[in-house]
Design a protein around this motif. Structure first.
Motif, PDB file in Angstrom:
ATOM      1  N   ASN A  63       0.796  -1.226   0.000  1.00 17.22           N
ATOM      2  CA  ASN A  63       0.000   0.000   0.000  1.00 17.22           C
ATOM      3  C   ASN A  63       0.832   1.282   0.000  1.00 17.22           C
ATOM      4  O   ASN A  63       0.284   2.379   0.026  1.00 17.22           O
ATOM      5  N   GLY A  64       2.148   1.174   0.002  1.00 21.73           N
ATOM      6  CA  GLY A  64       3.014   2.356  -0.041  1.00 21.73           C
ATOM      7  C   GLY A  64       3.323   2.954   1.319  1.00 21.73           C
ATOM      8  O   GLY A  64       3.984   3.987   1.405  1.00 21.73           O
ATOM      9  N   ILE A  65       2.871   2.320   2.382  1.00 19.32           N
ATOM     10  CA  ILE A  65       3.065   2.863   3.732  1.00 19.32           C
ATOM     11  C   ILE A  65       4.157   2.104   4.468  1.00 19.32           C
ATOM     12  O   ILE A  65       4.185   0.877   4.466  1.00 19.32           O
ATOM     13  N   VAL A  66       5.061   2.863   5.083  1.00 19.14           N
ATOM     14  CA  VAL A  66       6.091   2.297   5.954  1.00 19.14           C
ATOM     15  C   VAL A  66       5.727   2.704   7.375  1.00 19.14           C
ATOM     16  O   VAL A  66       5.621   3.899   7.680  1.00 19.14           O
ATOM     17  N   ASP A  67       5.504   1.720   8.235  1.00 19.65           N
ATOM     18  CA  ASP A  67       5.183   1.983   9.636  1.00 19.65           C
ATOM     19  C   ASP A  67       6.480   2.047  10.433  1.00 19.65           C
ATOM     20  O   ASP A  67       7.354   1.193  10.284  1.00 19.65           O
ATOM     21  N   CYS A  68       6.582   3.068  11.281  1.00 25.04           N
ATOM     22  CA  CYS A  68       7.804   3.287  12.053  1.00 25.04           C
ATOM     23  C   CYS A  68       7.471   3.546  13.519  1.00 25.04           C
ATOM     24  O   CYS A  68       6.387   4.030  13.842  1.00 25.04           O
ATOM     25  N   GLU A  69       8.433   3.220  14.375  1.00 29.47           N
ATOM     26  CA  GLU A  69       8.343   3.558  15.794  1.00 29.47           C
ATOM     27  C   GLU A  69       9.734   3.977  16.259  1.00 29.47           C
ATOM     28  O   GLU A  69      10.721   3.273  16.000  1.00 29.47           O
ATOM     29  N   ILE A  70       9.809   5.108  16.942  1.00 29.27           N
ATOM     30  CA  ILE A  70      11.090   5.612  17.422  1.00 29.27           C
ATOM     31  C   ILE A  70      11.556   4.766  18.600  1.00 29.27           C
ATOM     32  O   ILE A  70      10.861   4.647  19.607  1.00 29.27           O
ATOM     33  N   THR A  71      12.744   4.169  18.452  1.00 33.29           N
ATOM     34  CA  THR A  71      13.310   3.295  19.481  1.00 33.29           C
ATOM     35  C   THR A  71      14.477   3.946  20.227  1.00 33.29           C
ATOM     36  O   THR A  71      14.831   3.495  21.312  1.00 33.29           O
ATOM     37  N   THR A  72      15.065   4.971  19.637  1.00 36.10           N
ATOM     38  CA  THR A  72      16.109   5.762  20.301  1.00 36.10           C
ATOM     39  C   THR A  72      15.853   7.223  19.988  1.00 36.10           C
ATOM     40  O   THR A  72      15.682   7.594  18.821  1.00 36.10           O
ATOM     41  N   TRP A  73      15.842   8.038  21.032  1.00 40.92           N
ATOM     42  CA  TRP A  73      15.613   9.487  20.876  1.00 40.92           C
ATOM     43  C   TRP A  73      16.576  10.191  21.817  1.00 40.92           C
ATOM     44  O   TRP A  73      16.341  10.267  23.024  1.00 40.92           O
ATOM     45  N   ASP A  74      17.692  10.671  21.278  1.00 37.43           N
ATOM     46  CA  ASP A  74      18.726  11.338  22.073  1.00 37.43           C
ATOM     47  C   ASP A  74      19.201  12.585  21.325  1.00 37.43           C
ATOM     48  O   ASP A  74      20.278  12.603  20.730  1.00 37.43           O
ATOM     49  N   PRO A  75      18.364  13.650  21.330  1.00 38.08           N
ATOM     50  CA  PRO A  75      18.693  14.860  20.573  1.00 38.08           C
ATOM     51  C   PRO A  75      19.966  15.535  21.103  1.00 38.08           C
ATOM     52  O   PRO A  75      20.138  15.598  22.304  1.00 38.08           O
ATOM     53  N   PRO A  76      20.797  16.076  20.271  1.00 38.84           N
ATOM     54  CA  PRO A  76      20.874  15.914  18.820  1.00 38.84           C
ATOM     55  C   PRO A  76      21.934  14.890  18.435  1.00 38.84           C
ATOM     56  O   PRO A  76      22.735  15.130  17.525  1.00 38.84           O
TER      57      PRO A  76
END
Length: 158
Positions: A63-76
């Motif tokens: 269907n053209g959709i890529v499902d994502c989930e953020i597993t690491t978030w350490d800005p920047p």
């Protein structure tokens, strides 16, 4: 300890120094309107555990959709998210993908070392996706750098 490496699982890696501060590069990687300019349409939401999608044109049963989930978030410094898309009924083109994309930003003299690893391509099912994505990924650092330059110019004119 035993280390097992599965030769049937591959990763795409690109690494380059871009002449911008990590904070500006981070903004290019995490702002939906900017992501759309260098990758594809999306509904990116910042923060650990956030789910979002990338939207491409449908192909075959995908269907053209890529499902994502953020597993690491350490800005920047570091951003990682799952990349799940494709179709289990497609053999090669748009075959099911269940991978992880990791961005690492390291301050260096003259800018930021930008490293992207897209890991988890299973052979032979994901060979075509690996080949096709490998072709385009070398353009990503230049595109990110170009958008970072635009942001830096906007900040200097304010």
């Amino acid at each position: 300890m035993t280390l097992a490496i599965d030769p049937a699982v591959r990763a795409i890696t690109v690494e380059e120094v871009v002449p911008h501060a990590p904070e500006i590069v981070w903004k290019v990687l995490t702002t939906p309107a900017l992501i759309q300019r260098w990758l594809m349409r999306n509904d990116f939401k910042p923060g650990l555990g956030q789910r979002f999608t990338f939207k491409d044109r449908p192909r075959g049963d995908w269907n053209g959709i890529v499902d994502c989930e953020i597993t690491t978030w350490d800005p920047p410094r570091e951003l990682a998210y799952t990349w799940v898309g494709g179709s289990s009924t497609n053999d090669r083109h748009s075959a099911a993908l269940d991978t992880v994309v990791t961005w690492t930003l390291t301050p260096v003299s003259g800018g930021t070392r930008l490293r992207m690893v897209h890991d988890g391509f299973r052979s032979p099912r994901n060979d075509l996706a690996f080949e096709e994505m490998s072709k385009g990924v070398n353009r990503v650092p230049a595109q990110v750098s170009h958008l970072a330059a635009e942001l830096a110019m906007e900040a200097n004119t304010k």
